[in-house]
Enzyme design. Structure first.
Site, PDB file in Angstrom:
ATOM      1  N   HIS A   7       0.796  -1.072   0.117  1.00  0.00           N
ATOM      2  CA  HIS A   7      -0.133   0.194   0.054  1.00  0.00           C
ATOM      3  C   HIS A   7       1.142   1.393   0.043  1.00  0.00           C
ATOM      4  O   HIS A   7       1.061   1.688   0.930  1.00  0.00           O
ATOM      5  CB  HIS A   7      -1.259   0.169   0.742  1.00  0.00           C
ATOM      6  CG  HIS A   7      -1.676   0.878   1.118  1.00  0.00           C
ATOM      7  ND1 HIS A   7      -1.613   1.498   2.653  1.00  0.00           N
ATOM      8  CD2 HIS A   7      -3.007   1.249   0.381  1.00  0.00           C
ATOM      9  CE1 HIS A   7      -2.921   3.030   2.624  1.00  0.00           C
ATOM     10  NE2 HIS A   7      -3.661   2.802   1.476  1.00  0.00           N
ATOM     11  N   ARG A   8       1.414   2.333  -1.134  1.00  0.00           N
ATOM     12  CA  ARG A   8       1.506   3.012  -1.179  1.00  0.00           C
ATOM     13  C   ARG A   8       3.815   2.812  -1.492  1.00  0.00           C
ATOM     14  O   ARG A   8       4.115   3.529  -1.132  1.00  0.00           O
ATOM     15  CB  ARG A   8       1.761   4.288  -0.736  1.00  0.00           C
ATOM     16  CG  ARG A   8      -0.234   4.704  -0.078  1.00  0.00           C
ATOM     17  CD  ARG A   8      -0.402   5.483   0.790  1.00  0.00           C
ATOM     18  NE  ARG A   8      -1.940   5.884   1.048  1.00  0.00           N
ATOM     19  CZ  ARG A   8      -2.611   6.184   2.111  1.00  0.00           C
ATOM     20  NH1 ARG A   8      -1.572   6.704   3.091  1.00  0.00           N
ATOM     21  NH2 ARG A   8      -3.642   5.637   2.360  1.00  0.00           N
ATOM     22  N   GLU A  34       0.530  -0.421  -4.834  1.00  0.00           N
ATOM     23  CA  GLU A  34      -1.074   0.338  -4.702  1.00  0.00           C
ATOM     24  C   GLU A  34      -0.010   1.930  -4.435  1.00  0.00           C
ATOM     25  O   GLU A  34       0.968   2.307  -4.124  1.00  0.00           O
ATOM     26  CB  GLU A  34      -1.610   0.367  -4.150  1.00  0.00           C
ATOM     27  CG  GLU A  34      -2.726   0.852  -4.031  1.00  0.00           C
ATOM     28  CD  GLU A  34      -2.807   2.650  -2.842  1.00  0.00           C
ATOM     29  OE1 GLU A  34      -3.540   3.357  -3.226  1.00  0.00           O
ATOM     30  OE2 GLU A  34      -2.185   2.461  -2.200  1.00  0.00           O
ATOM     31  N   ASP A  36      -1.465   6.883  -5.483  1.00  0.00           N
ATOM     32  CA  ASP A  36      -2.884   7.401  -5.803  1.00  0.00           C
ATOM     33  C   ASP A  36      -1.264   8.291  -6.389  1.00  0.00           C
ATOM     34  O   ASP A  36      -0.754   8.827  -6.127  1.00  0.00           O
ATOM     35  CB  ASP A  36      -3.028   7.434  -4.183  1.00  0.00           C
ATOM     36  CG  ASP A  36      -2.712   7.121  -3.454  1.00  0.00           C
ATOM     37  OD1 ASP A  36      -4.571   6.054  -2.970  1.00  0.00           O
ATOM     38  OD2 ASP A  36      -2.024   6.871  -2.347  1.00  0.00           O
ATOM     39  N   HIS A  49      -0.921  10.859  -1.904  1.00  0.00           N
ATOM     40  CA  HIS A  49      -2.374  10.167  -1.694  1.00  0.00           C
ATOM     41  C   HIS A  49      -3.136  11.819  -1.286  1.00  0.00           C
ATOM     42  O   HIS A  49      -4.091  11.308  -1.901  1.00  0.00           O
ATOM     43  CB  HIS A  49      -2.221   9.444  -0.338  1.00  0.00           C
ATOM     44  CG  HIS A  49      -3.734   9.416   0.167  1.00  0.00           C
ATOM     45  ND1 HIS A  49      -3.579  10.658   0.976  1.00  0.00           N
ATOM     46  CD2 HIS A  49      -3.921   7.988   0.140  1.00  0.00           C
ATOM     47  CE1 HIS A  49      -4.753   9.762   1.509  1.00  0.00           C
ATOM     48  NE2 HIS A  49      -5.465   8.152   0.489  1.00  0.00           N
ATOM     49  N   GLU A 117      -4.374   3.565  -8.224  1.00  0.00           N
ATOM     50  CA  GLU A 117      -6.152   4.329  -8.159  1.00  0.00           C
ATOM     51  C   GLU A 117      -6.194   6.239  -8.275  1.00  0.00           C
ATOM     52  O   GLU A 117      -5.017   7.015  -7.853  1.00  0.00           O
ATOM     53  CB  GLU A 117      -5.771   5.143  -5.922  1.00  0.00           C
ATOM     54  CG  GLU A 117      -7.210   5.363  -5.783  1.00  0.00           C
ATOM     55  CD  GLU A 117      -7.311   5.818  -3.791  1.00  0.00           C
ATOM     56  OE1 GLU A 117      -8.169   6.180  -3.813  1.00  0.00           O
ATOM     57  OE2 GLU A 117      -6.651   4.797  -3.320  1.00  0.00           O
ATOM     58  N   LYS A 119      -7.057   9.585  -7.511  1.00  0.00           N
ATOM     59  CA  LYS A 119      -7.257   9.592  -6.349  1.00  0.00           C
ATOM     60  C   LYS A 119      -8.460  10.969  -6.309  1.00  0.00           C
ATOM     61  O   LYS A 119      -8.034  12.034  -7.442  1.00  0.00           O
ATOM     62  CB  LYS A 119      -6.527  10.880  -5.464  1.00  0.00           C
ATOM     63  CG  LYS A 119      -5.475   9.902  -4.696  1.00  0.00           C
ATOM     64  CD  LYS A 119      -6.156   7.895  -3.639  1.00  0.00           C
ATOM     65  CE  LYS A 119      -7.712   9.538  -2.755  1.00  0.00           C
ATOM     66  NZ  LYS A 119      -7.925   8.207  -1.855  1.00  0.00           N
ATOM     67  N   ASP A 246       0.150  -1.976   4.439  1.00  0.00           N
ATOM     68  CA  ASP A 246       1.085  -1.252   4.962  1.00  0.00           C
ATOM     69  C   ASP A 246       2.518  -2.107   5.035  1.00  0.00           C
ATOM     70  O   ASP A 246       3.627  -1.815   4.855  1.00  0.00           O
ATOM     71  CB  ASP A 246       1.195   0.233   5.692  1.00  0.00           C
ATOM     72  CG  ASP A 246       0.166   0.781   5.136  1.00  0.00           C
ATOM     73  OD1 ASP A 246      -0.518   0.528   4.362  1.00  0.00           O
ATOM     74  OD2 ASP A 246       0.031   2.012   6.508  1.00  0.00           O
TER      75      ASP A 246
END
Length: 259
Positions: A7-8, A34, A36, A49, A117, A119, A246
């Site tokens: 995640h990120r 992943e 954003d 993000h 994603e 955003k 994370d």
């Protein structure tokens, strides 16, 4: 075995959405990350993000008179001046907010795959077109990437529908947990429904899996944001297809078979 998606990047251990977080995920052995995507004042796509810059950069110090430091109010050159790592720790001082182009190049170098994603698409009219252009220029809309290495997701239903209109082949995810009776409507325009882990049940996951998604495959579930072993075990038992985390090392230890 569900996919483990960083995640990120490996964001528990490196500043989120930076190339350093991507590289750490790769070093830990995780192929999927992943991110954003937002858009700058001059139309550049950047990987960050929040729709403002103060939480994850030193924008307040560099540009003290530019509150509230919205991404859309800064040019790409201005954002490139910001430190996106010092807030996380001294060893990451000097990390930058990457452009989407830079990010894709690093993933390609690392052999990684991307859950992208979009955003706040309502803030950036036409961002879907811009994202597809950058993906195309980076070689990410060829058959291999589309089939195996790319998913585009958003909370914005209209946004992912627009991606499909412009590039019908891309795998699409809707972020949220629609009630079971409404799931067939979402299956008509998504390949995945990706909910927060606190909203899940085994029955809901089974109801999603019982449906056929946009591209004629069983609808899938990738859940977010799992950070501990107990939650990883719980959602694994529910039968999810992906776990966005994370702490990919912690989740990987739970869901990957020993040996």
């Amino acid at each position: 075995m569900p996919l483990v998606i960083a995640h990120r990047g490996a964001s528990a251990y490196a500043p989120e959405n930076t190339l350093e977080a991507v590289d750490l995920a790769a070093a830990m052995g995780f192929d999927w990350v992943e991110n954003d995507v937002q858009r700058t004042k001059d139309g550049e796509l950047v990987v960050v993000h929040d729709d403002t810059l103060e939480r994850t950069t030193d924008a307040e110090q560099v540009f003290p008179d530019r509150a509230p430091w919205r991404v859309a109010d800064f040019t790409a050159a201005e954002i490139a001046k910001l430190d996106a790592g010092g807030w996380f720790g001294e060893r990451f001082e000097g990390a930058r907010v990457p452009t989407l182009t830079e990010y894709l190049e690093r993933l390609e170098d690392n052999g990684q795959s991307l859950l992208l994603e979009i955003k706040d698409p309502e803030l950036y009219p036409g961002i879907e077109r811009d994202i597809l252009r950058v993906l195309r220029e980076g070689g990410w809309l060829d058959q291999d990437h589309i089939a195996h290495r790319l998913v585009v997701q958003s909370f914005g239903e209209d946004s992912i529908k627009e991606v499909h209109r412009q590039c019908p082949e891309i795998t699409l995810g809707f972020l949220g947990t629609p009630p079971v009776p409404e799931l067939p409507r979402y299956a008509a325009f998504a390949d995945q429904i990706n909910p927060e882990d606190t909203t899940l049940s085994a029955e809901w996951v089974a109801a999603v899996h019982a449906l056929t998604g946009l591209h004629g495959r069983p609808l899938q579930v990738s859940t977010w944001t799992v950070v501990d072993a107990a939650t990883a075990g719980r959602v694994h038992d529910f039968g999810v297809d992906g776990i966005i985390t994370d702490t990919p090392d912690v989740v990987g230890d739970v869901v990957r078979p020993a040996g």
